[in-house]
Write a protein that holds these residues in place. Sequence first.
Motif, PDB file in Angstrom:
ATOM      1  N   GLY A   1       1.668   6.478  -7.024  1.00 24.78           N
ATOM      2  CA  GLY A   1       0.483   7.270  -7.323  1.00 24.78           C
ATOM      3  C   GLY A   1       0.746   8.746  -7.136  1.00 24.78           C
ATOM      4  O   GLY A   1       0.279   9.588  -7.921  1.00 24.78           O
ATOM      5  N   SER A   2       1.511   9.069  -6.107  1.00 26.95           N
ATOM      6  CA  SER A   2       1.807  10.471  -5.823  1.00 26.95           C
ATOM      7  C   SER A   2       2.670  11.088  -6.924  1.00 26.95           C
ATOM      8  O   SER A   2       2.425  12.211  -7.368  1.00 26.95           O
ATOM      9  CB  SER A   2       2.518  10.541  -4.471  1.00 26.95           C
ATOM     10  OG  SER A   2       3.208  11.733  -4.346  1.00 26.95           O
TER      11      SER A   2
ATOM     12  N   SER B   1       0.808  -1.223   0.000  1.00 20.25           N
ATOM     13  CA  SER B   1       0.000   0.000   0.000  1.00 20.25           C
ATOM     14  C   SER B   1       0.849   1.284   0.000  1.00 20.25           C
ATOM     15  O   SER B   1       0.650   2.155  -0.840  1.00 20.25           O
ATOM     16  CB  SER B   1      -0.977  -0.069   1.178  1.00 20.25           C
ATOM     17  OG  SER B   1      -1.511   1.171   1.439  1.00 20.25           O
ATOM     18  N   PRO B   2       1.832   1.417   0.906  1.00 20.29           N
ATOM     19  CA  PRO B   2       2.645   2.640   0.867  1.00 20.29           C
ATOM     20  C   PRO B   2       3.427   2.795  -0.438  1.00 20.29           C
ATOM     21  O   PRO B   2       3.507   3.893  -0.997  1.00 20.29           O
ATOM     22  CB  PRO B   2       3.617   2.465   2.036  1.00 20.29           C
ATOM     23  CG  PRO B   2       3.062   1.408   2.880  1.00 20.29           C
ATOM     24  CD  PRO B   2       2.212   0.552   2.022  1.00 20.29           C
TER      25      PRO B   2
ATOM     26  N   ASN C   1      -4.848   6.534  -4.054  1.00 15.93           N
ATOM     27  CA  ASN C   1      -3.684   6.017  -3.354  1.00 15.93           C
ATOM     28  C   ASN C   1      -2.438   6.765  -3.794  1.00 15.93           C
ATOM     29  O   ASN C   1      -1.570   6.223  -4.443  1.00 15.93           O
ATOM     30  CB  ASN C   1      -3.525   4.530  -3.626  1.00 15.93           C
ATOM     31  CG  ASN C   1      -4.700   3.766  -3.085  1.00 15.93           C
ATOM     32  OD1 ASN C   1      -5.282   4.133  -2.073  1.00 15.93           O
ATOM     33  ND2 ASN C   1      -5.075   2.718  -3.780  1.00 15.93           N
TER      34      ASN C   1
ATOM     35  N   TYR D   1      -0.337   8.723   4.491  1.00 16.23           N
ATOM     36  CA  TYR D   1      -1.357   7.856   5.064  1.00 16.23           C
ATOM     37  C   TYR D   1      -0.811   6.439   5.167  1.00 16.23           C
ATOM     38  O   TYR D   1      -0.416   5.848   4.158  1.00 16.23           O
ATOM     39  CB  TYR D   1      -2.615   7.845   4.177  1.00 16.23           C
ATOM     40  CG  TYR D   1      -3.460   9.079   4.313  1.00 16.23           C
ATOM     41  CD1 TYR D   1      -4.531   9.100   5.179  1.00 16.23           C
ATOM     42  CD2 TYR D   1      -3.172  10.199   3.568  1.00 16.23           C
ATOM     43  CE1 TYR D   1      -5.310  10.243   5.307  1.00 16.23           C
ATOM     44  CE2 TYR D   1      -3.946  11.344   3.691  1.00 16.23           C
ATOM     45  CZ  TYR D   1      -5.014  11.352   4.568  1.00 16.23           C
ATOM     46  OH  TYR D   1      -5.774  12.467   4.687  1.00 16.23           O
ATOM     47  N   SER D   2      -0.796   5.899   6.377  1.00 16.68           N
ATOM     48  CA  SER D   2      -0.270   4.557   6.556  1.00 16.68           C
ATOM     49  C   SER D   2      -1.371   3.535   6.327  1.00 16.68           C
ATOM     50  O   SER D   2      -2.361   3.520   7.055  1.00 16.68           O
ATOM     51  CB  SER D   2       0.299   4.438   7.971  1.00 16.68           C
ATOM     52  OG  SER D   2       0.390   3.096   8.355  1.00 16.68           O
ATOM     53  N   GLN D   3      -1.207   2.685   5.334  1.00 11.35           N
ATOM     54  CA  GLN D   3      -2.168   1.618   5.000  1.00 11.35           C
ATOM     55  C   GLN D   3      -3.569   2.161   4.788  1.00 11.35           C
ATOM     56  O   GLN D   3      -4.546   1.546   5.193  1.00 11.35           O
ATOM     57  CB  GLN D   3      -2.201   0.534   6.083  1.00 11.35           C
ATOM     58  CG  GLN D   3      -0.863   0.071   6.557  1.00 11.35           C
ATOM     59  CD  GLN D   3      -0.079  -0.674   5.505  1.00 11.35           C
ATOM     60  OE1 GLN D   3      -0.630  -1.075   4.490  1.00 11.35           O
ATOM     61  NE2 GLN D   3       1.202  -0.856   5.691  1.00 11.35           N
ATOM     62  N   SER D   4      -3.690   3.361   4.204  1.00 14.64           N
ATOM     63  CA  SER D   4      -5.014   3.937   3.966  1.00 14.64           C
ATOM     64  C   SER D   4      -4.871   5.073   2.972  1.00 14.64           C
ATOM     65  O   SER D   4      -3.792   5.309   2.440  1.00 14.64           O
ATOM     66  CB  SER D   4      -5.608   4.444   5.274  1.00 14.64           C
ATOM     67  OG  SER D   4      -4.723   5.361   5.856  1.00 14.64           O
TER      68      SER D   4
ATOM     69  N   ALA E   1       6.291   3.717   6.595  1.00 10.11           N
ATOM     70  CA  ALA E   1       5.017   2.991   6.609  1.00 10.11           C
ATOM     71  C   ALA E   1       5.201   1.488   6.367  1.00 10.11           C
ATOM     72  O   ALA E   1       4.295   0.712   6.633  1.00 10.11           O
ATOM     73  CB  ALA E   1       4.079   3.568   5.564  1.00 10.11           C
TER      74      ALA E   1
ATOM     75  N   ASP F   1      -0.992   9.389  -1.553  1.00 11.02           N
ATOM     76  CA  ASP F   1      -0.477  10.217  -0.475  1.00 11.02           C
ATOM     77  C   ASP F   1       0.317   9.342   0.480  1.00 11.02           C
ATOM     78  O   ASP F   1      -0.230   8.472   1.144  1.00 11.02           O
ATOM     79  CB  ASP F   1      -1.636  10.895   0.256  1.00 11.02           C
ATOM     80  CG  ASP F   1      -1.132  11.986   1.184  1.00 11.02           C
ATOM     81  OD1 ASP F   1       0.029  11.876   1.631  1.00 11.02           O
ATOM     82  OD2 ASP F   1      -1.884  12.928   1.441  1.00 11.02           O
TER      83      ASP F   1
ATOM     84  N   GLY G   1       2.625   1.656  -3.346  1.00 15.91           N
ATOM     85  CA  GLY G   1       1.671   2.056  -4.375  1.00 15.91           C
ATOM     86  C   GLY G   1       1.346   3.535  -4.260  1.00 15.91           C
ATOM     87  O   GLY G   1       1.298   4.258  -5.259  1.00 15.91           O
ATOM     88  N   ASN G   2       1.167   4.014  -3.025  1.00 16.20           N
ATOM     89  CA  ASN G   2       0.886   5.431  -2.804  1.00 16.20           C
ATOM     90  C   ASN G   2       2.009   6.308  -3.354  1.00 16.20           C
ATOM     91  O   ASN G   2       1.752   7.371  -3.913  1.00 16.20           O
ATOM     92  CB  ASN G   2       0.728   5.716  -1.303  1.00 16.20           C
ATOM     93  CG  ASN G   2      -0.618   5.268  -0.783  1.00 16.20           C
ATOM     94  OD1 ASN G   2      -1.475   4.838  -1.554  1.00 16.20           O
ATOM     95  ND2 ASN G   2      -0.800   5.364   0.512  1.00 16.20           N
TER      96      ASN G   2
END
Lengths: 481, 511
Positions: free
Chosen positions: A449-450, A442-443, B448, B453-456, A473, B450, A445-446
Amino acid sequence: MVSKRKRALALVLTGMMAAAALAGCTDGGGSTTTSSSTPAAQNSSAGGSEGSTDAAATTDILSDAMVNDVKDMLASEAKDGKITLKVWCSSSDLQFEKWLKDQFIERYSDSRYELKITPSSVEEPDVSSKLQADVSKGADVFSFPDDQLRTLVDTGCIAQVSSILNENVKKENTDASVEVCSIDGVPYAFPKTSDNGYFLYYDKRVFSDDDIKTFDGIISKANSQNKNVLFAMDNAWYNAGFFFTAGCESSYDGKTQTTDFDSDKGLSAVKAMAHICESAGSGFIGSGGDADVLAGFQNGTIAAAVTGTWNGPGIKEAIGEENVGATKLPTILINGEQQQLCSFGGYKVEGVRANTEFPTAAQVYAYYVTSEQSQLYRYGGANVVKGKDKDGNDKVLSRGFIPTNKAALETEDLKNDEAAIATNEQRPYSKPQSIVGGKFWSPQGNLGGSILAAKGNLSEDEMKTQLKDTVTAFNKASDNS
Amino acid sequence: MNYLDYVQMTKGQQIAYNLKKFFTGIPGAIKNLFLVIGAFFGNIFKTIGNGFANYGSRFAKGDIGTKLSYIVMGAGNIFHGQVVKGIIMLALEIGYFYYMAVFGLGQLAKLYCNNVPITDAQGNTIAIANGVVGSVPSTIEYVGILQTPQTKFGDDSSVILLYGVLTILITIAFFALYIGNTKSAYATQEIKAAGKQPKSIVQEIKSLFDERFHITLLSLPVLLLLMFTVLPIIYTVFMAFTNYDKEHQPPKNLFWWVGFKNFADVFYSDPATSRTFGKILVWTIVWAIFATFTNYVAGIILALMINKKGIKLKAMWRTIFVVTAAVPQFVTLLIMNLMLRDNGTLDTMFNTQFHFLSNAMNARITVIVVNLWVGIPYTMLITSGLLMNIPEDLYESARIDGANAVQQFTKITFPYIFFVTTPYLITTFVGNINNFNVIFLLTGGGPNNDTSYSQSGPTDLLVTWLYKLTLNEKDFNLAAVIGIIVFVITAAGSLITFNMSKASKNEEEFS
């Protein structure tokens, strides 16, 4: 033949005796748990079979010579004259796996026991959660993508591969596939297919062989033809390749994710990503799933995409089989030079449930369905398996999956298969997914994405902050225990 | 300040005065809330204290049968002539002690075990832990000629915790039954002393269908409520104090008690989690306020327009707007997602990139706007029903006094609607804090992009974050903490607002 068989059996037995002796030794030493004594026994038996290399070829327990030995093993394990194994595979593979099961039963059924194997369909992404929910009701042998291996090992749902069988597995399969089946050097699964990774699919009418060598080349050619190339920059599974290309390392020990992404190397990876994201909207699409890839090829907006064999049939249908090209990933501009883009290599593997009632039978079966011959049957080509569909028409049961077995990969069919070649060429640049933990995706991927959202227009300070956030994260800062 | 002073003020002063009154009222309301809670617990402790006092005095005054019932349940009833009832009680006592001896005590003892070996994937002991839920670790044996490993799974912490909670509940229930037994013994003793005969079992059963019919009716719902609501809630609360996370998953791993560590992680000690928690909490409240009031206002406006005199085909308009509520919510939301996403229907149609869902601020605005589409019909239905209920003569006299449309709305219509719908507003607000569907189906918490945000993601609510923590991350302990926090926020919020609202203060009065 007879002498060979005797030698093989002797070898196996020696291993067993050594193990028993060592196990007895430690027990006498006062240790009460069997768990602490057995790994030593394991190693010794592994060492035993390594020692006699000339006989090793004959320890192939699936060979015709050893059919009776396998039957003996099964007979000694049967409970009330019965051996029952539950098998999980994905619904699309079910018909083939049932056919393969029949082959196994035909080969190894015996008057001393009743062999019953029941494959049922459980979709591969659900395997680990279903096993965890109630491990005792799970399948004895199950097929799953290698990214779930870490979870299965951490929760204790999967059994180690018998060290004796593993000697063969190691010898017969490609090194990369054997590596993904191990966690911390301990083997837990049998490699089955090697095509769960990704490479470049492209439209041969748009790109020449030279165009597809560099990512920049692909983008500029696509842009000039008013088309796009899709690479899911906001998906960690794809974008992590940039970091590995930049020379970043990652490892995961079941608790802690260790990476050097927050470094100068990581920064150069981010810059390389930013460079490509600058073309977002003009030749480059940085976000999209399978549906977007197929829709894009259909309506002509996408002419190249980084994706895997699961989209192959759809793409062939969209632009015609003769126009589809497949090759390894392109190079990217990193630190001013072109370097091969790395990737995560995905494999499908076969595992055995940790508390299965019939561990020997389950491991032999898992080994059987991942053997050279089974892998070739699964692929098709000259070994194509045919059956009937519901309406009684002929149907190809083989799945077209690319093998992991070295000998199978050397057959004529696979030497000429473009997807197999692309997978093969990408293999040296692919990393096993076991080097990252569940909190990686998830991090990471973020982060992609950013960069994509900013179209690559990030200052160096912003890049550094985001890298730091991302790496933080990956782990919870404090740990229990 | 009396009423005369109030009406002499200018409009602005009145608003300022009301605002001041509202905000100065908040501490009082909170104080009242705590007083109410304090009184509630005070009463409970008083009752318990009285119970013990009576328990002692009953023993002192009791005859041999009553005294015996303090050890052997039902003895008093049998002694005083209620044989069947006494035997049932005795059977329940025996049943309880049998359950505890065979199963319950073992589960309770396993709730907290010391010196438990923690094993790694190969079955080697790597650590010794205290306070573990469960005591038997998994072991691996190597069997057969192939030396194939076979695991024997040990205790499952989550199951032990569940049975532990169940045993505690059963014990509490048994204790209540035990006290009831002594009461019943003494009551029958007094009836006997008065020279009467206590009720026979037949009479008792008859009374369950007569003057004690409420017990017959309520016992099943209460039992189900205990099993399916109270038990899971207690289980979740306990879980918040363990390390039941990704690294301590069954069947192989045991988890143990860690005290308030998870709360500390969420609030301050884990930077990534606490920062994410703060951001998501703020957005959750902003979202709940906007989602509630935009729907409320827009629904009222729509209802007013349809209800206006001179609008033809009122029923048809109403039906048309209700159709959006007739389509299942998740279908609407998934279709909206397909339309609004990058390279979705709208992007393709206008051949451009709108970034409805791929930019944090846009995504937040989009979910609030899409929520209007899903939510307005409900407010519209409720308010149009209310509008039809307002007595027409109120408006008539207002018109005779020269009130214009705006004055009629602010003086008659809105106070009326607001008075009746305050409880509805509170439930909607609470519902929006927990509005899983809209967020999860429309944005999935995204975009997705940012990294802070941790795991969210930026549109995640506490409840969707909780979902991700449980399903994707398997951090059940953190999820339990967040569940508790959400409960506290919604419970306290709704209690305070409801206590401050007119509807609760003047239940009898209206307007």
